[in-house]
Design a protein around this motif. Structure first.
Motif: not given
Length: 297
Positions: A81-85, A111-112, A202-203
């Motif tokens: 998971d790399c949802g920047n900004c 996410n996830d 996340n997760n």
């Protein structure tokens, strides 16, 4: 006689020649310095072991039975998971109030995420025969058996066994100013079952689970079981910064808020709320009962 006189004469001669013979002793002041060193070593080991074994033999033969089972498996593995900004906001407001029966809410802005509501119910109905011939036709038995079982397994990353050790999740979300989950003026005044899952991170694995088994017969055996396994292994979270380096990514302000909610409910209700990462959350309820005056949901 002669020897004795000579001896006395010799003694007189010795005294006369030397005059008075004496001894003098001088005792000086005594000074003493004492140094005391003390070392104490103490070792204490306490071991407490408690083993409880319960064996119950049931000899009654049930005339009928109610069996309910709810089983959930939630797994989050090998996610990145790399949802920047990308700020996240989950809001439940003025919702899920004054319901009768079953109410379920699953809300996820992250996410996830795995979310679920499981309900399993079994009822052995029985109406005894009355003077007018009423009751349950062809069912004269009075012994009931009720068995309820609720099980859940939640895995984030590896299970720590065998090959699963290396199966992990990697969270690298940066430059997020906030991640917020709020439940306000909600889930109030419900009669029955009310379940909520809210995940902004996340997760996350979230589950609400209920298993109910009732037998309405006058007597019998009731057995309820609940089993939960949660694993969080080998995960990495590299989001945000502690503020020490001005050039580093902005840290994430996380808020999980429940206000004026979960009040005046009758029955069973469960709430899971998470704004973090790699969380396992669960509410498991298992109920089994035998008798004429059973609760209702």
């Amino acid at each position: 006689m002669k020897r004795l006189l000579l001896t006395c004469g010799a003694m007189a001669l010795l005294v006369g020649a030397g005059g008075y013979a004496g001894a003098q002793t001088t005792t000086p002041w005594l000074h003493s310095t004492t140094t005391l060193g003390k070392t104490i070593s103490e070792t204490e080991n306490i071991n407490v072991t408690t083993n409880v074994g319960i064996a119950q033999t049931v000899t009654a033969v049930a005339d009928d039975a109610a069996e309910a089972s709810a089983t959930a498996n939630q797994t989050n593995q090998s996610n990145r998971d790399c949802g920047n900004c990308a700020e996240k906001l989950d809001v439940i407001e003025n919702s899920s109030d004054s319901n009768t029966g079953l109410t379920s809410i699953n809300q996820a802005a992250g996410n996830d995420n795995n979310q679920g509501t499981l309900v399993s119910a079994a009822i052995d109905t029985y109406v005894p025969s009355g003077p007018g011939g009423g009751g349950t036709p062809g069912d004269p038995g009075t012994q009931g058996f009720a068995h309820a079982q609720a099980e859940a397994t939640q895995v984030n990353g590896g299970t720590g066994v065998g090959e699963d050790v290396a199966v992990n999740n990697d969270v690298e979300a940066v430059d997020l100013q906030f991640r917020t989950g709020t439940i306000t003026n909600s889930v109030n005044g419900n009669n029955g079952l009310a379940f909520v899952n809210q995940a902004t991170g996340n997760n996350d694995n979230q589950i609400n689970e209920l298993s109910v088994a009732f037998s309405e017969r006058p007597s019998g055996v009731a057995l309820a079981e609940a089993d939960l396994g949660q694993f969080n292994t080998g995960n990495r979270v590299g989001e945000g910064d502690d503020g020490a380096d001005p050039s580093a990514p902005i840290g994430i302000h996380k808020s999980a808020i429940i206000t004026a909610s979960m009040n005046d409910n009758v029955g069973v209700f469960g709430v899971n709320q998470s704004v973090g990462n790699n969380g396992n959350q669960a509410n498991l309820v298992s109920v089994a009962a035998v008798g004429n005056n059973l609760p209702s949901f």
